[in-house]
Motif scaffolding. Structure first.
Motif, PDB file in Angstrom:
ATOM      1  N   LEU A 281       0.845  -1.187   0.000  1.00 41.78           N
ATOM      2  CA  LEU A 281       0.000   0.000   0.000  1.00 41.78           C
ATOM      3  C   LEU A 281       0.882   1.239   0.000  1.00 41.78           C
ATOM      4  O   LEU A 281       1.795   1.362   0.814  1.00 41.78           O
ATOM      5  CB  LEU A 281      -0.897   0.004   1.235  1.00 41.78           C
ATOM      6  CG  LEU A 281      -1.762   1.262   1.432  1.00 41.78           C
ATOM      7  CD1 LEU A 281      -2.810   1.364   0.322  1.00 41.78           C
ATOM      8  CD2 LEU A 281      -2.421   1.243   2.806  1.00 41.78           C
ATOM      9  N   GLN A 282       0.622   2.162  -0.920  1.00 43.33           N
ATOM     10  CA  GLN A 282       1.372   3.405  -0.991  1.00 43.33           C
ATOM     11  C   GLN A 282       0.488   4.533  -0.458  1.00 43.33           C
ATOM     12  O   GLN A 282      -0.387   5.044  -1.166  1.00 43.33           O
ATOM     13  CB  GLN A 282       1.803   3.699  -2.429  1.00 43.33           C
ATOM     14  CG  GLN A 282       2.806   4.841  -2.532  1.00 43.33           C
ATOM     15  CD  GLN A 282       3.413   4.940  -3.922  1.00 43.33           C
ATOM     16  OE1 GLN A 282       3.146   4.112  -4.793  1.00 43.33           O
ATOM     17  NE2 GLN A 282       4.242   5.939  -4.132  1.00 43.33           N
ATOM     18  N   PRO A 283       0.697   4.963   0.791  1.00 43.44           N
ATOM     19  CA  PRO A 283      -0.180   5.965   1.400  1.00 43.44           C
ATOM     20  C   PRO A 283      -0.250   7.281   0.639  1.00 43.44           C
ATOM     21  O   PRO A 283      -1.271   7.964   0.689  1.00 43.44           O
ATOM     22  CB  PRO A 283       0.443   6.165   2.788  1.00 43.44           C
ATOM     23  CG  PRO A 283       1.138   4.883   3.075  1.00 43.44           C
ATOM     24  CD  PRO A 283       1.686   4.441   1.763  1.00 43.44           C
ATOM     25  N   SER A 284       0.819   7.655  -0.066  1.00 47.09           N
ATOM     26  CA  SER A 284       0.801   8.926  -0.791  1.00 47.09           C
ATOM     27  C   SER A 284      -0.270   8.935  -1.875  1.00 47.09           C
ATOM     28  O   SER A 284      -0.782  10.002  -2.242  1.00 47.09           O
ATOM     29  CB  SER A 284       2.167   9.221  -1.398  1.00 47.09           C
ATOM     30  OG  SER A 284       2.551   8.213  -2.314  1.00 47.09           O
ATOM     31  N   GLU A 285      -0.635   7.752  -2.406  1.00 47.58           N
ATOM     32  CA  GLU A 285      -1.704   7.696  -3.402  1.00 47.58           C
ATOM     33  C   GLU A 285      -3.047   8.019  -2.750  1.00 47.58           C
ATOM     34  O   GLU A 285      -3.894   8.695  -3.352  1.00 47.58           O
ATOM     35  CB  GLU A 285      -1.756   6.316  -4.054  1.00 47.58           C
ATOM     36  CG  GLU A 285      -0.517   5.953  -4.854  1.00 47.58           C
ATOM     37  CD  GLU A 285      -0.333   6.834  -6.067  1.00 47.58           C
ATOM     38  OE1 GLU A 285      -1.307   7.481  -6.508  1.00 47.58           O
ATOM     39  OE2 GLU A 285       0.799   6.897  -6.588  1.00 47.58           O
ATOM     40  N   LEU A 286      -3.256   7.550  -1.528  1.00 48.34           N
ATOM     41  CA  LEU A 286      -4.481   7.875  -0.803  1.00 48.34           C
ATOM     42  C   LEU A 286      -4.477   9.339  -0.360  1.00 48.34           C
ATOM     43  O   LEU A 286      -5.533   9.975  -0.278  1.00 48.34           O
ATOM     44  CB  LEU A 286      -4.632   6.969   0.422  1.00 48.34           C
ATOM     45  CG  LEU A 286      -4.599   5.464   0.166  1.00 48.34           C
ATOM     46  CD1 LEU A 286      -4.757   4.711   1.480  1.00 48.34           C
ATOM     47  CD2 LEU A 286      -5.670   5.047  -0.818  1.00 48.34           C
ATOM     48  N   ALA A 287      -3.273   9.861  -0.099  1.00 44.89           N
ATOM     49  CA  ALA A 287      -3.160  11.243   0.362  1.00 44.89           C
ATOM     50  C   ALA A 287      -3.614  12.231  -0.707  1.00 44.89           C
ATOM     51  O   ALA A 287      -4.058  13.339  -0.380  1.00 44.89           O
ATOM     52  CB  ALA A 287      -1.718  11.539   0.768  1.00 44.89           C
ATOM     53  N   LYS A 288      -3.516  11.843  -1.969  1.00 37.44           N
ATOM     54  CA  LYS A 288      -3.926  12.750  -3.048  1.00 37.44           C
ATOM     55  C   LYS A 288      -5.400  13.101  -2.927  1.00 37.44           C
ATOM     56  O   LYS A 288      -5.774  14.277  -2.938  1.00 37.44           O
ATOM     57  CB  LYS A 288      -3.616  12.121  -4.406  1.00 37.44           C
ATOM     58  CG  LYS A 288      -2.131  11.955  -4.677  1.00 37.44           C
ATOM     59  CD  LYS A 288      -1.877  11.185  -5.952  1.00 37.44           C
ATOM     60  CE  LYS A 288      -0.379  10.986  -6.174  1.00 37.44           C
ATOM     61  NZ  LYS A 288      -0.089  10.171  -7.371  1.00 37.44           N
ATOM     62  N   PHE A 289      -6.240  12.088  -2.805  1.00 40.67           N
ATOM     63  CA  PHE A 289      -7.677  12.374  -2.678  1.00 40.67           C
ATOM     64  C   PHE A 289      -7.986  13.009  -1.334  1.00 40.67           C
ATOM     65  O   PHE A 289      -8.821  13.918  -1.246  1.00 40.67           O
ATOM     66  CB  PHE A 289      -8.494  11.106  -2.851  1.00 40.67           C
ATOM     67  CG  PHE A 289      -9.974  11.335  -2.678  1.00 40.67           C
ATOM     68  CD1 PHE A 289     -10.705  11.977  -3.663  1.00 40.67           C
ATOM     69  CD2 PHE A 289     -10.627  10.928  -1.514  1.00 40.67           C
ATOM     70  CE1 PHE A 289     -12.069  12.202  -3.499  1.00 40.67           C
ATOM     71  CE2 PHE A 289     -11.981  11.153  -1.347  1.00 40.67           C
ATOM     72  CZ  PHE A 289     -12.711  11.794  -2.351  1.00 40.67           C
ATOM     73  N   ALA A 290      -7.344  12.536  -0.274  1.00 43.72           N
ATOM     74  CA  ALA A 290      -7.615  13.084   1.057  1.00 43.72           C
ATOM     75  C   ALA A 290      -7.311  14.577   1.107  1.00 43.72           C
ATOM     76  O   ALA A 290      -8.081  15.365   1.684  1.00 43.72           O
ATOM     77  CB  ALA A 290      -6.790  12.341   2.111  1.00 43.72           C
ATOM     78  N   LEU A 291      -6.207  14.984   0.482  1.00 46.37           N
ATOM     79  CA  LEU A 291      -5.845  16.400   0.490  1.00 46.37           C
ATOM     80  C   LEU A 291      -6.794  17.216  -0.379  1.00 46.37           C
ATOM     81  O   LEU A 291      -7.211  18.316   0.002  1.00 46.37           O
ATOM     82  CB  LEU A 291      -4.407  16.568  -0.001  1.00 46.37           C
ATOM     83  CG  LEU A 291      -3.838  17.990   0.080  1.00 46.37           C
ATOM     84  CD1 LEU A 291      -3.853  18.480   1.523  1.00 46.37           C
ATOM     85  CD2 LEU A 291      -2.419  18.043  -0.480  1.00 46.37           C
ATOM     86  N   VAL A 292      -7.165  16.673  -1.543  1.00 48.09           N
ATOM     87  CA  VAL A 292      -8.119  17.374  -2.413  1.00 48.09           C
ATOM     88  C   VAL A 292      -9.463  17.536  -1.704  1.00 48.09           C
ATOM     89  O   VAL A 292     -10.085  18.610  -1.751  1.00 48.09           O
ATOM     90  CB  VAL A 292      -8.286  16.605  -3.745  1.00 48.09           C
ATOM     91  CG1 VAL A 292      -9.521  17.093  -4.508  1.00 48.09           C
ATOM     92  CG2 VAL A 292      -7.050  16.765  -4.611  1.00 48.09           C
ATOM     93  N   LEU A 293      -9.921  16.475  -1.043  1.00 46.66           N
ATOM     94  CA  LEU A 293     -11.192  16.533  -0.319  1.00 46.66           C
ATOM     95  C   LEU A 293     -11.124  17.551   0.807  1.00 46.66           C
ATOM     96  O   LEU A 293     -12.060  18.355   0.990  1.00 46.66           O
ATOM     97  CB  LEU A 293     -11.534  15.150   0.232  1.00 46.66           C
ATOM     98  CG  LEU A 293     -12.798  15.050   1.100  1.00 46.66           C
ATOM     99  CD1 LEU A 293     -14.031  15.445   0.293  1.00 46.66           C
ATOM    100  CD2 LEU A 293     -12.944  13.637   1.665  1.00 46.66           C
ATOM    101  N   TYR A 294     -10.040  17.541   1.564  1.00 47.99           N
ATOM    102  CA  TYR A 294      -9.897  18.500   2.661  1.00 47.99           C
ATOM    103  C   TYR A 294      -9.918  19.936   2.148  1.00 47.99           C
ATOM    104  O   TYR A 294     -10.601  20.801   2.712  1.00 47.99           O
ATOM    105  CB  TYR A 294      -8.598  18.239   3.424  1.00 47.99           C
ATOM    106  CG  TYR A 294      -8.194  19.403   4.293  1.00 47.99           C
ATOM    107  CD1 TYR A 294      -8.885  19.691   5.467  1.00 47.99           C
ATOM    108  CD2 TYR A 294      -7.144  20.246   3.923  1.00 47.99           C
ATOM    109  CE1 TYR A 294      -8.546  20.786   6.251  1.00 47.99           C
ATOM    110  CE2 TYR A 294      -6.797  21.334   4.699  1.00 47.99           C
ATOM    111  CZ  TYR A 294      -7.494  21.603   5.858  1.00 47.99           C
ATOM    112  OH  TYR A 294      -7.159  22.692   6.619  1.00 47.99           O
ATOM    113  N   LEU A 295      -9.171  20.198   1.082  1.00 53.00           N
ATOM    114  CA  LEU A 295      -9.117  21.554   0.548  1.00 53.00           C
ATOM    115  C   LEU A 295     -10.478  21.989   0.011  1.00 53.00           C
ATOM    116  O   LEU A 295     -10.898  23.140   0.206  1.00 53.00           O
ATOM    117  CB  LEU A 295      -8.062  21.640  -0.554  1.00 53.00           C
ATOM    118  CG  LEU A 295      -6.599  21.560  -0.085  1.00 53.00           C
ATOM    119  CD1 LEU A 295      -5.665  21.460  -1.280  1.00 53.00           C
ATOM    120  CD2 LEU A 295      -6.251  22.777   0.768  1.00 53.00           C
TER     121      LEU A 295
END
Length: 397
Positions: free
Chosen positions: A112-126
């Motif tokens: 699992l590469q967490p940075s791939e999940l971080a992309k959507f998480a950051l977009v959603l947060y913003l």
């Protein structure tokens, strides 16, 4: 049909499905020899990629049926989980190091590469935060600083892996979404004036990044090491010509092309499918970007506009950077080609984001039909910096 349901986007969906199918074909072509040599199974990578593609397509269908407004309530829990995963890669026994980078968490059957999940998480947060702070978007302390603080933590963790490419892409998305939300140009200019020198210091601060930069300027100066990737890419494109040598007939992938099935799969396209295959791939991503931008512009509310913008940019920008790197227009970076490169985490994450974008598209279609129909219940509109229209009512807190 409910107000949350519309038709699947008839342009975006075929583009994505075509790229996923191209991935299955090229992964087998590019990695079959390597799989037989390393694992003793010629179909090792292909089998795994088909399984991840099937999972990703299922996730996409489910995401396309979930009203995107529901993600507001999941913003902070998802962001918290992703932050823990980004920290987890640095914990011995949890994180996994490959190629000099610690970017993965190892499970029994996959990484699992967490940075791939971080992309959507950051977009959603913003998207959520910028919408909620819309009344204060012109003030730095309230409308901008909190977004920079939370985003900065995520970017710092990804940069420490190290993953400069993903960090740069997410930083660009941050600027794009703040612009769409209506952030004052003077504030964006000030942030850029501070961020640009810091990015340059980080770029030249690591020896391997300096060597990549020098190889970009003159790859022939070190043909056997730092310049090897790009020189082999050029040879692959040259050998492919206009029509390519044919699927499976490429020779540069036979241990001449490093990461032929991941970061540099686009040069396999150039060798085996030729210029026509390269142009078709570029056209597919171009259509996706154009359609995603149109979907974001027509979203029923500002949250949808920002979410659609972030998803479109995160996929489109990474695709553009990857293709520019492979063709020698940018220094080498460890970024995959969305939908096409081998990788389970990235493929499932991207297809999930496409599902969210498809839901925004379906709601935009229903909403636009309702607005064109008029009536006293039709929402009033106000100008949006994105060029579209958003509802005048206040967003949910």
């Amino acid at each position: 049909m409910s107000r949350h349901q519309g038709h699947m986007d008839h342009v975006m969906l075929p583009c994505v499905l075509g790229l996923v199918e191209l991935c299955n074909i090229l992964v087998y072509s590019a990695a079959g020899v390597r799989a037989a040599d390393v694992y003793g199974q010629e179909h090792y990578y292909l089998t795994r990629q088909i399984l991840f593609a099937a999972l990703g397509l299922g996730v996409m269908v489910v995401a396309s049926r979930i009203p995107y407004q529901m993600y507001k309530r999941w913003t902070y829990p998802l962001l918290g989980v992703v932050m823990l995963l980004l920290i987890g890669v640095f914990i011995p026994g949890i994180g996994s190091t490959m190629g000099g980078a610690t970017r993965w968490i190892s499970f029994k059957y996959f990484y699992l590469q967490p940075s791939e999940l971080a992309k959507f998480a950051l977009v959603l947060y913003l998207a959520y935060s910028l919408t909620k702070k819309q009344d204060h978007i012109g003030t730095f302390a309230i409308g901008i600083l909190p977004n920079l603080r939370f985003s900065g933590v995520a970017l710092a963790l990804i940069l420490m892996e190290p993953d400069f490419g993903t960090t740069a892409v997410l930083a660009a998305i941050l600027f794009a979404m703040m612009f769409v939300a209506g952030t004052r140009i003077v504030h964006l200019s000030g942030i850029f004036a501070v961020a640009a020198p810091l990015a340059f210091v980080v770029l030249i601060g690591a020896e391997y990044r300096r060597r990549r930069l020098l190889a970009f300027l003159d790859p022939w100066a070190d043909q056997a090491d730092t310049g090897f990737h790009i020189i082999q890419s050029w040879l692959a494109f040259h050998r492919g010509g206009i029509f390519g040598v044919g699927l499976g007939a490429g020779t540069q992938k036979l241990f001449y092309l490093p990461a032929a099935h991941t970061d540099f799969i686009f040069r396999v396209v150039g060798e085996e499918l030729g210029l026509l295959g390269v142009l078709a791939t570029i056209a597919a991503f171009g259509l996706f970007i154009a359609r995603g931008t149109s979907v974001a512009r027509r979203a029923p509310d500002l949250f949808g506009q920002l979410l659609g913008t972030g998803i479109t940019f995160i996929i489109g920008l990474q695709a553009v950077i990857n293709m520019m790197v492979v063709t020698g227009l940018l220094p080498t970076k460890g970024l995959t080609l969305p939908f096409v490169s081998y990788g389970g985490s990235s493929l499932v994450a991207y297809l999930f984001m496409v599902g969210v974008l498809l839901n925004i598209s379906s709601q935009a279609l229903v909403e636009n039909r309702r607005v064109r129909g008029g009536g006293r219940n039709a929402p009033r509109r106000r100008w949006s910096p994105f060029g579209g229209r958003s509802e005048s009512r206040r967003e949910d807190p």
